[in-house]
Each structure stands twice: as structure tokens, then as C-alpha cells.
Design a protein around this motif. Sequence first.
Motif, short mmCIF file in Angstrom:
data_model
loop_
_atom_site.label_atom_id
_atom_site.label_comp_id
_atom_site.label_asym_id
_atom_site.label_seq_id
_atom_site.Cartn_x
_atom_site.Cartn_y
_atom_site.Cartn_z
N PRO A 141 32.70 10.03 44.53
CA PRO A 141 31.59 9.26 45.09
C PRO A 141 31.87 9.55 46.96
O PRO A 141 32.53 8.44 47.76
N HIS A 142 31.43 10.52 47.17
CA HIS A 142 31.56 10.74 48.62
C HIS A 142 30.62 10.00 49.54
O HIS A 142 29.64 9.58 48.81
N ARG A 143 31.01 10.02 50.68
CA ARG A 143 29.93 9.22 51.58
C ARG A 143 29.46 10.20 52.46
O ARG A 143 30.13 11.05 52.94
N ILE A 144 27.97 10.26 52.74
CA ILE A 144 27.42 11.04 53.40
C ILE A 144 27.09 10.40 54.88
O ILE A 144 26.23 9.43 54.78
N VAL A 145 26.89 10.82 56.15
CA VAL A 145 26.72 10.32 57.32
C VAL A 145 26.00 11.17 58.23
O VAL A 145 26.26 12.22 58.20
N SER A 146 24.89 10.55 58.88
CA SER A 146 24.11 11.07 60.00
C SER A 146 24.81 11.13 61.17
O SER A 146 25.38 10.17 61.87
N LEU A 147 24.83 12.30 61.88
CA LEU A 147 25.31 12.58 63.33
C LEU A 147 24.22 12.09 64.56
O LEU A 147 24.45 11.83 65.68
N ILE A 148 22.90 12.09 64.19
CA ILE A 148 22.05 11.68 64.93
C ILE A 148 20.71 11.35 64.07
O ILE A 148 20.66 11.60 63.13
N SER A 149 19.90 10.62 64.75
CA SER A 149 18.56 10.31 63.96
C SER A 149 17.48 11.23 64.31
O SER A 149 17.61 12.14 64.76
N ASN A 150 16.38 10.66 63.55
CA ASN A 150 15.43 11.65 63.66
C ASN A 150 14.05 10.83 64.28
O ASN A 150 12.91 11.44 63.83
N ILE A 151 14.35 9.85 65.05
CA ILE A 151 13.31 8.95 65.46
C ILE A 151 12.86 9.35 66.87
O ILE A 151 13.80 9.25 67.86
#
Length: 317
Positions: A141-151
Amino acid sequence: MTTMTDPEITPQDEAARAGWLYYVGGLTQDQVAAELGVSRQRAQRLVAKAMADGLVHVRLEHKISACLDLEVDLTRRFGLKLARVVPALPAGLETSHATAPAAAQVLERYLAQPEPLIIAFGTGRSLSAMASEVIRTPHAPHRIVSLISNIAPDGSASFYDVIMRMADKLQLPHYPMLVPVITDTIAERALFNALRPVQAVMELAANADVTFVGIGQMNGEAPLYKDGFITRSQLEDLQRAGAVGEIVGGIFDAEGRYIDTETTRLIGSFRIPAGREKPVIAIAAGLSKIGAMRAALKGQLVNGLVTDESTARALLA
């Protein structure tokens, strides 16, 4: 009494079958045409559609000696933890089509780890292409995280949101960066940064076990500008300040040092520290990116690289 009817065959069904027969079954296009009862021209189009729509995935398992030599040279020259070099595509084709399968294979090695990891992602064309190529499911159950948004400032989103594509494909807990890439004022940026969910995402990013990013150039084709995140005037201000490249919104000069301007203070993202010990793997290729890539490597903003043969030779020249 009910009767069974054959389900309607869709164009994707037909393309998938053609792709399977050609790439997996080893049939020629003439044989595919005969098997499907279509013309050779239609068989050719169906096979092309299967690849273009991602219905089949083709990976090069044999390591070409020239690419292996380049990997060794890149590793030595830039002190990399990982280097993957793939054959270059003919001029005019999108470079991400070449790097995506190799990048996906690197990611899949981490997905196969039995211990849960934090895996961080940037955004952009190269990483979006990588997401499309991932075919193996995670083992933990790895966790994935975003470094920057796309908004963007007007509230719209770019097409290259990697974190949601990965979450949908891998069915893993995911943590998007739900703030605009750039704000109107520094005070507004401070308000976003103070939000607890944003701080939680930043903390996860800081503790990521492996990070995947793209590298953007800062010329007239700068992704931040082309995708509507910064204005032409802001781009020109950044160029005057010495900007040559960008990684998840962190803008740097030719020495790989982050620059500080009024515009950079408005950008909200996790800024990757130089010299990070844990893997920070860039997926980038193309001669227009050479200056940005060389600066990122020089400044030790990344310590891994997936690229193509032409780009690797230019970096080493």
C-alpha cells in the motif's frame, strides 16, 4: 424465450485485436488483414491505433550496447544513482514516446517493493506518458504524492495531471497538491501554504522514498508558459534573472541554483533540495532541453535520469 446476441464490436475492440495479432501473435499486416477480414490498409490503421491509444504496450528488453555505454558515461560524469538511455526516435516524433516505457519500468521496480513507500510525482508530458505505460500493480500500500498542482490562475487544469492518472491506475492512496500553481499575491500564497492539507502534502513530499520529475526549459516553449501558468511578461522577467530550467515550479539558473524573483515567490510547489540522497529521477529528452538538463545535473537537483540516445550524447558533448 431469450436469444443471445453478439455484442457490438467497437473500433477499439477491433484495434485491440489487430494489435494483439500483430505485436503478440507475430502476424504480418497482411495476415492480420486476412484474419480480421479487412483490407491491408485498414489493418495497418488498426495496428497503429492500438499503439496510439495505449491498447498494447511494447517494451525493448534487449539493452543496446551503445545505450549501455552512454548510461555508464552519464553516471560517471554527473554522479548519478541511476541512468537509463533508450534509442532515439526519428526527428519530429514526441520524445516522451521513447522514454515512457523505460521510465515505467523504473517506477515498477519501486511498486514491486514489499515495504510501503512514499512515491512523489511532478507533472508534465513525460510523466503523463510514463503513467500510461505502467502495467504492473503495486505489491504494497504505497502512498503517492504530488509535488505541484495543475491548476492555472483561471481555475482550469492542464491535461498532464499525473497524480490522478496514477491513482486511478494503481488504486493507491494519493495526495494531490490542491492549490493553484501560481497566485496573484505573496499574501495569497502564504494563505494557501498555511492550510493543513497543503502542509501535510509538503511533509509527505519531503519524506518521499523516490521522486519522479520532468525538466522544463525556460525559453519560448517553456511548459509553465505554454500551459498558461505564467504570462509572457513573467517569463521574460524570469529569463532576465537568468532562468534556464524548471523542475516542479522551482526555477533555476545555468549553475542549477534556484533563483528568487517576485514571480518565483508566487509559485506554490515542493522545491526539491539540491544534493538529495534519496532517488530523484528525471524523465526528460530533446535537444531543446539540453541547457535545462545540464544545469539540473550540475546543481544536483536530480540524481537519476531517463533519456534518449541523442539527448545523452548532447549532454556528454
